[in-house]
Design an enzyme around this catalytic site. Structure first.
Site, PDB file in Angstrom:
ATOM      1  N   ASN A 165      73.062 -13.958  84.898  1.00 59.05           N
ATOM      2  CA  ASN A 165      72.910 -13.556  83.498  1.00 59.05           C
ATOM      3  C   ASN A 165      71.754 -12.586  83.291  1.00 59.05           C
ATOM      4  OD1 ASN A 165      75.042 -15.049  82.336  1.00 59.05           O
ATOM      5  ND2 ASN A 165      73.849 -16.906  82.668  1.00 59.05           N
ATOM      6  N   HIS A 202      71.534 -10.423  80.210  1.00 58.17           N
ATOM      7  CA  HIS A 202      72.493 -10.950  79.235  1.00 58.17           C
ATOM      8  C   HIS A 202      71.834 -11.539  77.993  1.00 58.17           C
ATOM      9  CE1 HIS A 202      75.210 -10.276  82.533  1.00 58.17           C
ATOM     10  NE2 HIS A 202      76.241 -10.804  81.909  1.00 58.17           N
ATOM     11  N   ARG A 204      95.669 -30.937  79.173  1.00 60.99           N
ATOM     12  CA  ARG A 204      94.444 -31.291  79.914  1.00 60.99           C
ATOM     13  C   ARG A 204      94.286 -30.536  81.228  1.00 60.99           C
ATOM     14  NH1 ARG A 204      96.088 -36.664  78.392  1.00 60.99           N
ATOM     15  NH2 ARG A 204      95.115 -37.144  76.397  1.00 60.99           N
ATOM     16  N   LYS A 235      84.174 -19.390  84.622  1.00 63.09           N
ATOM     17  CA  LYS A 235      83.641 -19.541  83.252  1.00 63.09           C
ATOM     18  C   LYS A 235      84.716 -19.058  82.284  1.00 63.09           C
ATOM     19  CE  LYS A 235      78.638 -19.189  83.638  1.00 63.09           C
ATOM     20  NZ  LYS A 235      77.467 -18.371  83.310  1.00 63.09           N
ATOM     21  N   HIS A 246      80.571  -5.244  76.004  1.00 66.31           N
ATOM     22  CA  HIS A 246      79.750  -6.241  76.696  1.00 66.31           C
ATOM     23  C   HIS A 246      78.939  -5.588  77.829  1.00 66.31           C
ATOM     24  CE1 HIS A 246      78.588 -10.049  78.506  1.00 66.31           C
ATOM     25  NE2 HIS A 246      79.062  -9.628  79.660  1.00 66.31           N
ATOM     26  N   GLU A 268      77.790  -4.444  85.483  1.00 65.66           N
ATOM     27  CA  GLU A 268      77.791  -5.745  86.174  1.00 65.66           C
ATOM     28  C   GLU A 268      77.668  -5.568  87.689  1.00 65.66           C
ATOM     29  OE1 GLU A 268      77.457  -8.471  84.496  1.00 65.66           O
ATOM     30  OE2 GLU A 268      78.658  -8.458  82.651  1.00 65.66           O
ATOM     31  N   LYS A 301      78.949 -12.778  94.124  1.00 70.53           N
ATOM     32  CA  LYS A 301      79.260 -13.793  93.108  1.00 70.53           C
ATOM     33  C   LYS A 301      79.773 -15.069  93.772  1.00 70.53           C
ATOM     34  CE  LYS A 301      80.733 -14.861  88.613  1.00 70.53           C
ATOM     35  NZ  LYS A 301      81.168 -14.474  87.303  1.00 70.53           N
ATOM     36  N   HIS A 357      73.460 -10.127  74.942  1.00 72.44           N
ATOM     37  CA  HIS A 357      74.252 -10.911  73.978  1.00 72.44           C
ATOM     38  C   HIS A 357      73.703 -10.724  72.560  1.00 72.44           C
ATOM     39  CE1 HIS A 357      76.079 -13.912  77.109  1.00 72.44           C
ATOM     40  NE2 HIS A 357      76.642 -12.725  77.138  1.00 72.44           N
ATOM     41  N   ARG A 399      72.931 -20.197  89.487  1.00 71.33           N
ATOM     42  CA  ARG A 399      73.955 -19.324  88.878  1.00 71.33           C
ATOM     43  C   ARG A 399      73.417 -18.555  87.666  1.00 71.33           C
ATOM     44  NH1 ARG A 399      80.427 -20.360  87.772  1.00 71.33           N
ATOM     45  NH2 ARG A 399      80.723 -18.381  86.677  1.00 71.33           N
ATOM     46  N   GLU A 430      76.297 -23.933  86.952  1.00 74.77           N
ATOM     47  CA  GLU A 430      75.051 -23.349  86.454  1.00 74.77           C
ATOM     48  C   GLU A 430      73.992 -24.395  86.114  1.00 74.77           C
ATOM     49  OE1 GLU A 430      75.529 -19.697  84.170  1.00 74.77           O
ATOM     50  OE2 GLU A 430      73.768 -20.232  83.022  1.00 74.77           O
TER      51      GLU A 430
HETATM   52  P1  NAD Z   1      88.058  -6.259  77.601  1.00 75.24           P
HETATM   53  O1  NAD Z   1      88.750  -7.423  78.124  1.00 75.24           O
HETATM   54  O2  NAD Z   1      87.915  -6.126  76.135  1.00 75.24           O
HETATM   55  O3  NAD Z   1      88.762  -4.954  78.170  1.00 75.24           O
HETATM   56  C1  NAD Z   1      88.264  -3.697  77.817  1.00 75.24           C
HETATM   57  C2  NAD Z   1      89.352  -2.785  77.218  1.00 75.24           C
HETATM   58  O4  NAD Z   1      90.110  -2.219  78.297  1.00 75.24           O
HETATM   59  C3  NAD Z   1      90.351  -3.476  76.331  1.00 75.24           C
HETATM   60  O5  NAD Z   1      90.702  -2.628  75.280  1.00 75.24           O
HETATM   61  C4  NAD Z   1      91.528  -3.690  77.256  1.00 75.24           C
HETATM   62  O6  NAD Z   1      92.751  -3.825  76.578  1.00 75.24           O
HETATM   63  C5  NAD Z   1      91.496  -2.436  78.056  1.00 75.24           C
HETATM   64  N1  NAD Z   1      92.093  -2.481  79.385  1.00 75.24           N
HETATM   65  C6  NAD Z   1      92.074  -3.508  80.258  1.00 75.24           C
HETATM   66  N2  NAD Z   1      92.581  -3.118  81.423  1.00 75.24           N
HETATM   67  C7  NAD Z   1      92.947  -1.820  81.286  1.00 75.24           C
HETATM   68  C8  NAD Z   1      93.504  -0.868  82.157  1.00 75.24           C
HETATM   69  N3  NAD Z   1      93.727  -1.135  83.439  1.00 75.24           N
HETATM   70  N4  NAD Z   1      93.771   0.372  81.674  1.00 75.24           N
HETATM   71  C9  NAD Z   1      93.474   0.684  80.382  1.00 75.24           C
HETATM   72  N5  NAD Z   1      92.915  -0.168  79.523  1.00 75.24           N
HETATM   73  C10 NAD Z   1      92.654  -1.411  79.988  1.00 75.24           C
HETATM   74  O7  NAD Z   1      86.570  -6.140  78.198  1.00 75.24           O
HETATM   75  P2  NAD Z   1      85.955  -6.446  79.636  1.00 75.24           P
HETATM   76  O8  NAD Z   1      84.813  -5.551  79.767  1.00 75.24           O
HETATM   77  O9  NAD Z   1      86.976  -6.468  80.698  1.00 75.24           O
HETATM   78  O10 NAD Z   1      85.436  -7.950  79.502  1.00 75.24           O
HETATM   79  C11 NAD Z   1      84.426  -8.279  78.599  1.00 75.24           C
HETATM   80  C12 NAD Z   1      84.517  -9.756  78.303  1.00 75.24           C
HETATM   81  O11 NAD Z   1      84.308 -10.485  79.508  1.00 75.24           O
HETATM   82  C13 NAD Z   1      83.491 -10.240  77.310  1.00 75.24           C
HETATM   83  O12 NAD Z   1      84.113 -11.068  76.370  1.00 75.24           O
HETATM   84  C14 NAD Z   1      82.523 -11.034  78.165  1.00 75.24           C
HETATM   85  O13 NAD Z   1      81.903 -12.062  77.451  1.00 75.24           O
HETATM   86  C15 NAD Z   1      83.412 -11.547  79.242  1.00 75.24           C
HETATM   87  N6  NAD Z   1      82.718 -11.879  80.477  1.00 75.24           N
HETATM   88  C16 NAD Z   1      82.957 -13.081  81.031  1.00 75.24           C
HETATM   89  C17 NAD Z   1      82.374 -13.423  82.235  1.00 75.24           C
HETATM   90  C18 NAD Z   1      82.709 -14.726  82.891  1.00 75.24           C
HETATM   91  O14 NAD Z   1      82.048 -15.081  83.875  1.00 75.24           O
HETATM   92  N7  NAD Z   1      83.723 -15.438  82.451  1.00 75.24           N
HETATM   93  C19 NAD Z   1      81.507 -12.518  82.859  1.00 75.24           C
HETATM   94  C20 NAD Z   1      81.279 -11.281  82.271  1.00 75.24           C
HETATM   95  C21 NAD Z   1      81.893 -10.975  81.066  1.00 75.24           C
HETATM   96  N1  GLY Z   2      78.836 -13.816  84.454  1.00 74.80           N
HETATM   97  C1  GLY Z   2      77.917 -14.857  84.724  1.00 74.80           C
HETATM   98  C2  GLY Z   2      78.506 -15.984  85.467  1.00 74.80           C
HETATM   99  O1  GLY Z   2      79.665 -15.990  85.832  1.00 74.80           O
HETATM  100  O2  GLY Z   2      77.821 -16.936  85.704  1.00 74.80           O
END
Ligand code: NAD
Ligand code: GLY
Length: 366
Positions: free
Chosen positions: A250, A253, A126, A148, A270, A190, A232, A257, A246, A242
């Site tokens: 997006n 997005h 939990r 998130k 993404h 972003e 942010k 998406h 907030r 949100e």
């Molecule tokens: P990712 O996590 O897939 O990383 C991208 C690639 O880079 C992967 O292959 C990873 O292994 C590689 N990598 C990571 N760090 C590295 C480094 N330093 N050197 C070499 N390779 C490296 O993608 P991302 O763009 O980081 O994240 C996208 C995800 O984040 C999506 O799932 C999206 O929905 C999510 N997201 C979440 C929020 C949130 O608020 N929680 C906001 C935006 C995006």
């Molecule tokens: N990436 C959108 C949020 O964190 O709200």
């Protein structure tokens, strides 16, 4: 612009759930970077098969003096693994190692690892403490900040998750050196986003410095990460869950998406989908009277300069509409979009399907 020797700190103001974002070079080599982490017997580093060989041992060494046991779990890499079976690997590891409710989880990687580790931390016993150690630009400027957490469902992106804040976010800018160029561009999407929705002076700065950012000039990256985190933090500090403001984060997005899901997760990154989605959202904003054609052209040019696609894939208007109805902002089947009501300011509103079809006809590949 300078890169300071000591880390910069941006605070997320959330009362008893407040936490620092530390931004600087070589922070992973500094055991002192983790002073804000609660004491516990054990830590679990959750990372993936790409990041573990690059930075896994560095983090394990930095944590060695703080925990009796530092375990590491390597998940398969990629958005296609942001799912239940992969999430379950984290619970398996926690239980196999006999981890208690004080165990601290460390998410070492990009947004995929961060979102999944956060969700595991929210639900294991939990709720256990967790720390974000983002290693992609996208994760440093967005996904690691704000709490998130989620996994994907075949019918929709990030549909299963929780709001759950980390105790610390550690942005080690040195890790960006190994990032593939396509992933760097995804992070720039972003960063660009924060301009039209919140701060046009930052947008001007990004325009002036886009070449330095693409070239990974350290001072430019340091400023872009810090300013993005400040914006942010200001938004999340006002609306953690949100209920209103907030949602502006997006921007792009809803279309983005749909592109990700419609193409099959992992084909478009993404950040690429969000970058292209912002062009469509800007065009929709123009048709709703918030911005003029010059603004749309300016945003589109910057997105292209960042190395991102600006022409959306031809999924077909009906498929786009179907996918966008699954978006979390939808209400009673009505799609809601983040649109720019004036440069530097965004609102959430619905738009007639006919208008959205016009935008898709203009912005999608033939
Ligand atoms: P990712 O996590 O897939 O990383 C991208 C690639 O880079 C992967 O292959 C990873 O292994 C590689 N990598 C990571 N760090 C590295 C480094 N330093 N050197 C070499 N390779 C490296 O993608 P991302 O763009 O980081 O994240 C996208 C995800 O984040 C999506 O799932 C999206 O929905 C999510 N997201 C979440 C929020 C949130 O608020 N929680 C906001 C935006 C995006
Ligand atoms: N990436 C959108 C949020 O964190 O709200």
């Amino acid at each position: 612009m300078r890169v300071s020797a000591s880390p910069e700190c941006v605070e997320i103001p959330l009362g008893e759930r407040s936490y620092p974002i530390l931004i600087g070079s070589e922070l992973l080599r500094e055991p002192g970077s983790f002073d804000a982490v609660p004491a516990a017997a054990a830590a679990l580093i959750v990372t993936n098969t790409t990041v573990a060989p690059l930075y896994g041992e560095r983090l394990r060494t930095a944590l060695g003096g703080r925990f009796r046991a530092v375990h590491m779990l390597e998940l398969p890499d990629g958005e296609t693994h942001k799912d239940w079976p992969t999430l379950n690997l984290i619970f398996d590891a926690l239980l196999r190692h006999g981890c208690d409710r004080k165990t601290v989880l460390f998410a070492l990687g990009g947004g995929v690892v961060g979102d999944m580790t956060g969700f595991a931390a929210a639900s294991y016993m939990r709720g256990v403490p967790f720390v974000q150690v983002p290693t992609t630009l996208l994760a440093q400027v967005d996904s690691s900040v704000g709490g998130k957490t989620a996994i994907n469902h075949p019918l929709g992106k990030n549909m299963i998750g929780a709001f759950y804040q980390p105790r610390l976010v550690l942005c080690d800018l040195s890790t960006l050196a190994t990032l593939p160029p396509r992933e760097l561009s995804a992070g720039l999407a972003e960063i660009i986003k924060y301009g039209p929705i919140y701060d046009m002076r930052f947008f001007d700065w990004i325009e002036e410095n886009i070449e330095a950012l693409v070239a990974r000039e350290p001072a430019a990256l340091a400023y872009a990460v810090r300013r993005s985190c400040e914006i942010k933090a200001a938004v999340v500090g006002q609306d953690e869950r949100e209920t209103g403001l907030r949602a502006i984060l997006n921007f792009g997005h809803t279309f983005g998406h749909a592109i990700e899901a419609g193409m099959g997760y992992g084909r478009w990154l993404h950040g690429e989908a969000v970058g292209c989605g912002m062009v469509l959202a800007a065009e929709l904003s123009r048709r709703l009277g918030g911005v003029d054609a010059a603004f749309v052209g300016r945003l589109s040019a910057l997105i292209e300069q960042a190395g991102l696609p600006v022409v959306a894939p031809a999924l077909g208007a009906e498929r786009y509409l179907e996918l966008m109805r699954v978006d979390k902002k939808s209400e009673a089947g009505e799609i809601r979009f983040v649109v720019i009501d004036k440069p530097g300011s965004a609102v959430v509103r619905s738009a007639a399907d006919a208008l959205v079809r016009e935008v898709l006809a203009q912005c999608c590949a033939a």
